[in-house]
Every structure is written in structure tokens, then in C-alpha cells.
Design a protein around this motif. Structure first.
Motif, PDB file in Angstrom:
ATOM      1  N   ALA A  52     -39.397  30.820  -7.286  1.00 57.99           N
ATOM      2  CA  ALA A  52     -38.422  31.869  -6.971  1.00 57.99           C
ATOM      3  C   ALA A  52     -37.073  31.314  -6.530  1.00 57.99           C
ATOM      4  O   ALA A  52     -36.025  31.858  -6.890  1.00 57.99           O
ATOM      5  N   ARG A  53     -37.071  30.237  -5.734  1.00 62.06           N
ATOM      6  CA  ARG A  53     -35.794  29.725  -5.229  1.00 62.06           C
ATOM      7  C   ARG A  53     -34.896  29.261  -6.366  1.00 62.06           C
ATOM      8  O   ARG A  53     -33.665  29.416  -6.299  1.00 62.06           O
ATOM      9  N   GLU A  56     -33.340  32.327  -7.977  1.00 60.77           N
ATOM     10  CA  GLU A  56     -32.272  32.817  -7.100  1.00 60.77           C
ATOM     11  C   GLU A  56     -30.986  32.028  -7.314  1.00 60.77           C
ATOM     12  O   GLU A  56     -29.894  32.606  -7.441  1.00 60.77           O
ATOM     13  N   THR A  99     -37.747  38.029  -1.670  1.00 60.91           N
ATOM     14  CA  THR A  99     -36.854  37.570  -2.730  1.00 60.91           C
ATOM     15  C   THR A  99     -36.778  38.598  -3.853  1.00 60.91           C
ATOM     16  O   THR A  99     -37.723  39.374  -4.049  1.00 60.91           O
ATOM     17  N   GLN A 404     -43.618  31.477   0.730  1.00 65.14           N
ATOM     18  CA  GLN A 404     -42.415  30.735   1.115  1.00 65.14           C
ATOM     19  C   GLN A 404     -42.578  29.249   0.858  1.00 65.14           C
ATOM     20  O   GLN A 404     -41.653  28.577   0.391  1.00 65.14           O
ATOM     21  N   LEU A 409     -38.789  28.704  -0.790  1.00 63.13           N
ATOM     22  CA  LEU A 409     -37.900  29.504   0.053  1.00 63.13           C
ATOM     23  C   LEU A 409     -37.851  28.937   1.464  1.00 63.13           C
ATOM     24  O   LEU A 409     -36.894  29.183   2.208  1.00 63.13           O
ATOM     25  N   ARG A 431     -32.150  29.155   4.563  1.00 63.64           N
ATOM     26  CA  ARG A 431     -31.758  30.024   3.456  1.00 63.64           C
ATOM     27  C   ARG A 431     -31.467  31.404   4.037  1.00 63.64           C
ATOM     28  O   ARG A 431     -32.175  31.886   4.914  1.00 63.64           O
ATOM     29  N   TRP A 434     -33.234  37.426   2.370  1.00 68.91           N
ATOM     30  CA  TRP A 434     -32.927  38.461   1.385  1.00 68.91           C
ATOM     31  C   TRP A 434     -33.344  39.817   1.941  1.00 68.91           C
ATOM     32  O   TRP A 434     -34.456  39.978   2.449  1.00 68.91           O
ATOM     33  N   PHE A 443     -27.975  39.632  -1.682  1.00 73.82           N
ATOM     34  CA  PHE A 443     -27.818  38.458  -2.541  1.00 73.82           C
ATOM     35  C   PHE A 443     -26.869  38.732  -3.705  1.00 73.82           C
ATOM     36  O   PHE A 443     -26.506  37.811  -4.432  1.00 73.82           O
TER      37      PHE A 443
END
Length: 525
Positions: A52-53, A56, A99, A404, A409, A431, A434, A443
Motif C-alpha cells: 500500500a505505501r 500511495e 490507507t 501496517q 505504513l 507517515r 490518512w 491525501f
């Protein structure tokens, strides 16, 4: 020697880390030259999990949707022990409060690279292929690299302000700067295959972890719902009874037909097609330095991990994005002192090496325990994974922490020289949390690759003027209790770095003067 380098940044290696670095640098007005030893783009799927990061961060350059269009969102993971189905763990939205991209995602690395290279070519930067680094000299003010072109077997020199090694585990840049690559090689021999087949229970569009009491495992990661998948496992062909088990020649001679009986013994599937097959030894290593003067190491050139959790490529891409804004700042802000430039570039190693070391230790522990022949390994494979993990995922706190960690994340730069010391649930170096309110989320502003100021509530009367003077973008969000639930403070000023991490959190009076102090102390204004 010319006074002005041909290139701002010379990038060695055009895998995901090199391509991302080139894109992020070019977007910030930095002149790049990228070379790769291969004569053509890769055509093997290799690393396939994107977390996911990364998605993003891809949103910054508007390529997250391009990536998502290529791949597949994994709906669930199944656990099997000695042929018995033990657990089905839904993961389709396990990070839904954390996220915009709350899932695990599979996309073949070759398709991923093609997407990045197409975008790079679209902005006028072409990878120079069939070219390898023979060596370079750091002159203090610039570097001179010697490049060998395999097509006509000639060598040329190339001058650049900086050189970055994105050239993998056998990095020529790492060898040139004399960095040690500390760690070890795991004894098990892995096989990896891109397959197409049929199996009602195993080719159902979900991931499958297949464990045995003999410390072996298979992992099936689907590319889609139609039976196309990645198969990874440990082969039994390198056991202690084989005197040639640990030799590279032995590894390279193993074919899919050699491991087919073992695969079918533990993975009951009908194989229709094997697109490619390879064996490899997994390593856990990290360079003792990520920087030497004007040379930097990124991705596998700096660290390499066990396959647990699919962390390697993702960690390397985050290296590139961390380094890109720092190189761009040093190259573009001519008013910075030499000491300020040095400190900013030093923060790359201190931030990214610490995180890479943490990932290496975590994945090493997980892999060693997963393949252990001892009591702990037996308990993990037979009880903790099939029973404990699904149970933990039912609890919100545990589910969030697991997501996470796996999705990166959790990466934080608390304690960095770029992080203003503070306390609280959310701190400098973290970070930005979100938060989605209705159809809007905080975001959406992060598409700009620049310094930003966020206020959740009411900004002070002078903050807008300060932001304009400092060249930062100010965004305000009407206060909502959901921000407090995420750990954000009403009316506090959040200074965000170009890579979306919190540089400082400022409250109360004289916020503008303390923001100035932050930037002045680091030579950023």
C-alpha cells in the motif's frame, strides 16, 4: 575535464528502484542519465507483491492508477498444513481505516517495470541499455564514470554530480565505494515458477500458504482468477545427502521436471503451462554504508531480504523516493551551505539503513522460524500460523498493526535529523495518517511533490503568508472528530516533507518563527 557535469545524477540499473528514482528526479527538474547492463527490459515476473505505501507514493506522479490497472487485488490468504485446510484469512480490505489502498496487490515485476519505463520515455528520458559501469572516480565536486557499451565493445566516460547504484546484489557501485555487504545466505534452495493450471481449491484467485511438518512450504500467489499464478517453494534436492547440494552448478542444472514430483506431492494441481522456472538462494545482507561522498546505494545494492512478506522491492522503491527529493534539493537550492547539503544527504543513509535493517531482522526471524526443524518451527507451522494468525486478524488493533507492518505504513523516521523532536500518538518522522471524511481525504493534496503545511482546524492569521514566503503549500481541513481518532491535533501545524512524512508538529503561539527555526537549522531556507 569539463567544468559542468553532463548529468546531474547518473543512475546505474533500470529495475524498479532505478526507474522510480529517475522519474522522481526528473519530475523535480533534475537531469538524469540511466543505464542498464541488459540489452532489453526484463521478461520475467520476479517480485510481484506491491504494498500500500508504494501505491500511495505513486499517487504523487499520477501513476498509481496505471499500476493498479496492471495487477490483481488479493482477496484472501489460505493456510494448509499437510494437505488439510486450516484457515481462510480475508485480506481484501484489511487496512481499510489506514490507507486509500487497503489491500495486498500482485503485479508481475516485468509489467511493473514496463509501466515505469513507458512513463519515463514519455518525459523524454530513455534507458541506455547494453551498458555497464566499469568504475568511477569521485573528484569531490563531481564524479567521472567509465561505461562499457557491449554492442560495439567500447568504453566512454560520463561526468555527473552524483552517481546512484540501483544495480542489484552484485552492485558495481557498492564494490567501487568499498562497502561491505554483511549477512549470510540461507541454506534452502528455492524454486520459483510462473505457472498456469487448474485446481478447484488452489487456483481460486486467492493466495495459499502450504506448510508441511518437514519444514518445507509452498506459496501460491495469483495474478488473476483464471489459474495464472506464481509458485514459490523450497526444493528437497539440496539436502545434506547430496554432496553437490550447495554448489552453484548444481543449482543451475535443476529443472522444473526435477521438482515436479515434489510440487505435485504437496500441491495437488493440474499444470497446463510453465511460463518460466528458476532456482535461487535467498540472502539476508545489508551494506555497512549507503553513501560514500557523491555515490549512493539503493535497493538490492544496499540490502537484500528473505522472501517473507515481499518486502525487498518495496523497500528499494522507498529508498529511491527518500533519496530523490534530497538530491533534488541539494542540486536546486544553490543558497544551501556545503554543510547543510552534507547533512541532508547524510539523512538518506541514517533513515533508510535503519529501516532496512529493521525489515531484514524481521524477515530473517520469520523465515528462519518458518523453516526451522525444531519445536518452535513445528508450533509455528501447525498452531500459530493456522490458528493464531486468523484469530488475531479478528481484532481491530492486531489487524491494523499487522497490515501496517506488512504494507510498510509503519515506516517512521522518528529521531532523524530532519524530524523535530516532539511527543504524542503521531510524531515527527511518522507517515501522515490518512483520514477520509465523506468523499474527501487528506491525501488528495499529496499529489504535489513539495513541502506542505497541513492544519486540521483553523490556521493562524500569518500562516498563509509564511507558507507563501517559504515556498510551501498550505492546506486546511475543517476539524472533525475523525482527525482526533487518527491522532491528529486540532489547530496544530503539520510541516510535511516532499516524501509525505511529517517533519515537525507546531502548536501555540509564534508558530511561524518556530517553522523558520526548523528550516534555518537545517539550511533549507
Amino acid at each position: 575535464m569539463s567544468m559542468k557535469p553532463q548529468t546531474d545524477v547518473l543512475i546505474i540499473g533500470a529495475g524498479p528502484t532505478g526507474l522510480v528514482l529517475a522519474l522522481w528526479l526528473h519530475h523535480q527538474g533534475v537531469k538524469v542519465h540511466i543505464v542498464d547492463q541488459a540489452n532489453a527490459p526484463a521478461n520475467k515476473s520476479r517480485a510481484i507483491v506491491v504494498h500500500a505505501r508504494i501505491v500511495e507514493l505513486y499517487r504523487q506522479l499520477g501513476i498509481s492508477e496505471d499500476l493498479l490497472a496492471l495487477g490483481y487485488k488479493l482477496p484472501a490468504t489460505n493456510v494448509w498444513v499437510d494437505g488439510q485446510h486450516k484457515a481462510n484469512i480475508p485480506i481484501a480490505s484489511s487496512g481499510r481505516e489506514l490507507t486509500p489502498y487497503p489491500f495486498m496487490f500482485s503485479v508481475p515485476q516485468d509489467e511493473h517495470e514496463k509501466m515505469l519505463e513507458k512513463r519515463l520515455l514519455g518525459v523524454g528520458v530513455q534507458v541506455q541499455r547494453g551498458t555497464k559501469l566499469q568504475g568511477f572516480v569521485d573528484h569531490g565536486s563531481n564524479i567521472t564514470a567509465t561505461l562499457f557499451h557491449e554492442g560495439d565493445e567500447t568504453s566512454t566516460t560520463h561526468e555527473a554530480s552524483f552517481i546512484v547504484g540501483c544495480d542489484g546484489a552484485h552492485s558495481a557501485v557498492r564494490h567501487t565505494i568499498g562497502a561491505k555487504y554483511e549477512g549470510d545466505t540461507y541454506k534452502p534452495l528455492f524454486y520459483i515458477a510462473d505457472i498456469e493450471g487448474e485446481a478447484e481449491k488452489l487456483f481460486n484467485g486467492e493466495a495459499h500458504l502450504i506448510l508441511t511438518n518437514r519444514s518445507y512450504f509452498n506459496l501460491i500467489v495469483p495474478y488473476n482468477t483464471s489459474g495464472h499464478a506464481r509458485l514459490v517453494g523450497i526444493t528437497t534436492l539440496n539436502n545434506d545427502m547430496n554432496p553437490n547440494a550447495d554448489s552453484p552448478d548444481h543449482d543451475n542444472k535443476i529443472t522444473f521436471e526435477d521438482v515436479r514430483p515434489q510440487i505435485l506431492d504437496t500441491v495437488p494441481i493440474k499444470l497446463n503451462k510453465v511460463n518460466w522456472f528458476s532456482t535461487y538462494r535467498s540472502h539476508h545482507r545489508i551494506a555497512d554504508k549507503f553513501r560514500s561522498g557523491r555515490a549512493f546505494l539503493v535497493g538490492d545494492a544496499a540490502h537484500i531480504h528473505s522472501p517473507v512478506g515481499g518486502q525487498g522491492m518495496n523497500t528499494g522503491i522507498m529508498d529511491s523516493i527518500n533519496l530523490a527529493w534530497k538530491l533534488a534539493t541539494v542540486l536546486k537550492q544553490t543558497q544551501m551551505s556545503d554543510e547543510a547539503k552534507h547533512q541532508l544527504l547524510e539523512s538518506y543513509e541514517s533513515e533508510r539503513r535503519a529501516f532496512a535493517l529493521k525489515i531484514l531482522q524481521t524477515t530473517d526471524t520469520g523465515f528462519t522460524t518458518l523453516t526451522s526443524q525444531g519445536v518452535l518451527g513445528y508450533i509455528l507451522r501447525n498452531w500459530l500460523i493456522p490458528l493464531g494468525f486468523p484469530l488475531a486478524m479478528k481484532f481491530e488493533f492486531a489487524r491494523k498493526r499487522i497490515f501496517q507492518g506488512v504494507s510498510q505504513l509503519i515506516c517512521s523516521y522518528r529521531g532523524s535529523s530532519l524530524s523535530q523532536p516532539d511527543a504524542g500518538v503521531v510524531q515527527s518522522g511518522d507517515r501522515l495518517p490518512w483520514v477520509r471524511i465523506g468523499e474527501e481525504d487528506n491525501f488528495s493534496t499529496l499529489c504535489d511533490l513539495c513541502w506542505q503545511v497541513h492544519v486540521y482546524g483553523e490556521p493562524g492569521p500569518q500562516l498563509g503568508q509564511w507558507a507563501q514566503k517559504a515556498g510551501a503549500k498550505l492546506f486546511t481541513f475543517p476539524w472533525n472528530d475523525q482527525y482526533a481518532e487518527a491522532g491528529l491535533i486540532q489547530n496544530a501545524v503539520y510541516l510535511l516533507r516532499p516524501d509525505q512524512y511529517i517533519a515537525g508538529i507546531f502548536e501555540g503561539l509564534s508558530v511561524e518563527s518556530r517553522l523558520d527555526e526548523y528550516l534555518l537549522a537545517r539550511g533549507l531556507c
